[in-house]
Design a protein around this motif. Sequence first.
Motif, PDB file in Angstrom:
ATOM      1  N   PHE A 200       0.854  -1.318   0.159  1.00  0.00           N
ATOM      2  CA  PHE A 200       0.050   0.244  -0.215  1.00  0.00           C
ATOM      3  C   PHE A 200       0.698   1.389   0.355  1.00  0.00           C
ATOM      4  O   PHE A 200       0.603   2.216  -0.532  1.00  0.00           O
ATOM      5  N   LEU A 201       2.151   1.866   0.554  1.00  0.00           N
ATOM      6  CA  LEU A 201       3.122   2.335   1.150  1.00  0.00           C
ATOM      7  C   LEU A 201       3.575   2.978  -0.506  1.00  0.00           C
ATOM      8  O   LEU A 201       3.634   4.324  -0.720  1.00  0.00           O
ATOM      9  N   ASN A 202       3.780   1.045  -0.885  1.00  0.00           N
ATOM     10  CA  ASN A 202       4.665   2.036  -2.286  1.00  0.00           C
ATOM     11  C   ASN A 202       3.910   2.127  -3.139  1.00  0.00           C
ATOM     12  O   ASN A 202       4.001   3.104  -4.118  1.00  0.00           O
TER      13      ASN A 202
ATOM     14  N   GLY B  14       2.366   6.513  -6.760  1.00  0.00           N
ATOM     15  CA  GLY B  14       1.300   8.039  -7.231  1.00  0.00           C
ATOM     16  C   GLY B  14       1.351   9.270  -6.969  1.00  0.00           C
ATOM     17  O   GLY B  14       1.235   9.814  -7.776  1.00  0.00           O
ATOM     18  N   TRP B  15       1.901   9.847  -5.665  1.00  0.00           N
ATOM     19  CA  TRP B  15       2.653  11.100  -5.329  1.00  0.00           C
ATOM     20  C   TRP B  15       3.728  11.346  -5.987  1.00  0.00           C
ATOM     21  O   TRP B  15       4.062  12.362  -6.997  1.00  0.00           O
TER      22      TRP B  15
ATOM     23  N   ALA C 268       4.250  10.274  -8.825  1.00  0.00           N
ATOM     24  CA  ALA C 268       3.321  10.688 -10.972  1.00  0.00           C
ATOM     25  C   ALA C 268       2.720  11.843 -10.747  1.00  0.00           C
ATOM     26  O   ALA C 268       2.437  12.255 -11.924  1.00  0.00           O
ATOM     27  N   THR C 269       1.883  12.140  -9.279  1.00  0.00           N
ATOM     28  CA  THR C 269       1.604  12.766  -9.450  1.00  0.00           C
ATOM     29  C   THR C 269       2.133  14.849  -9.046  1.00  0.00           C
ATOM     30  O   THR C 269       2.261  15.390 -10.694  1.00  0.00           O
ATOM     31  N   CYS C 270       3.206  14.867  -9.037  1.00  0.00           N
ATOM     32  CA  CYS C 270       4.553  15.677  -8.489  1.00  0.00           C
ATOM     33  C   CYS C 270       5.203  15.913  -9.903  1.00  0.00           C
ATOM     34  O   CYS C 270       5.380  16.855  -9.676  1.00  0.00           O
ATOM     35  N   LEU C 271       5.717  14.816 -10.330  1.00  0.00           N
ATOM     36  CA  LEU C 271       6.568  14.697 -11.636  1.00  0.00           C
ATOM     37  C   LEU C 271       6.106  16.052 -12.723  1.00  0.00           C
ATOM     38  O   LEU C 271       7.035  17.148 -13.158  1.00  0.00           O
TER      39      LEU C 271
END
Length: 138
Positions: free
Chosen positions: A6-8, A13-14, A16-19
């Motif tokens: 879950f943490l991975n 996701g974080w 991929a969102t910030c990139l």
Amino acid sequence: MNRRNFLNWVGAGWIATCLPIAIAACSSKETTQNAPDQKWQKIGSSNELNANGKLLAKNTPVGEVLVVKTSQQNDLVAVNPKCTHAGCTVEWKSDTNKFVCPCHGSEFSVDGKVQAAPATAPLKTYAVKIDGDAVLIQ
């Protein structure tokens, strides 16, 4: 799904969102003064420049521009002539190859760098050339 997976997924996701945001922040839409995609713009004629050894164009797309012939053969310099100290229009002194502010005595070298205070920031410079009878800056 266990806690590690879950943490991975959350971490991936974080990222991929910030990139895209990070990439957009690092890429600037501003162009440098000598960037190849900037167009050359006519600011006057070579006859005006040859008559006085300088050409002051006030209404250009980049604002006021001063083009001068230096002591070197066919060497042209173009700067924004507003002193970075108080905004007075600098003058070209051909005998010393310097731009000098008549208001407070700031001095700038041929490449716009400050040589004498009170100014602390350099003059903005432009690429300049003569094409036929036209004086062009970039």
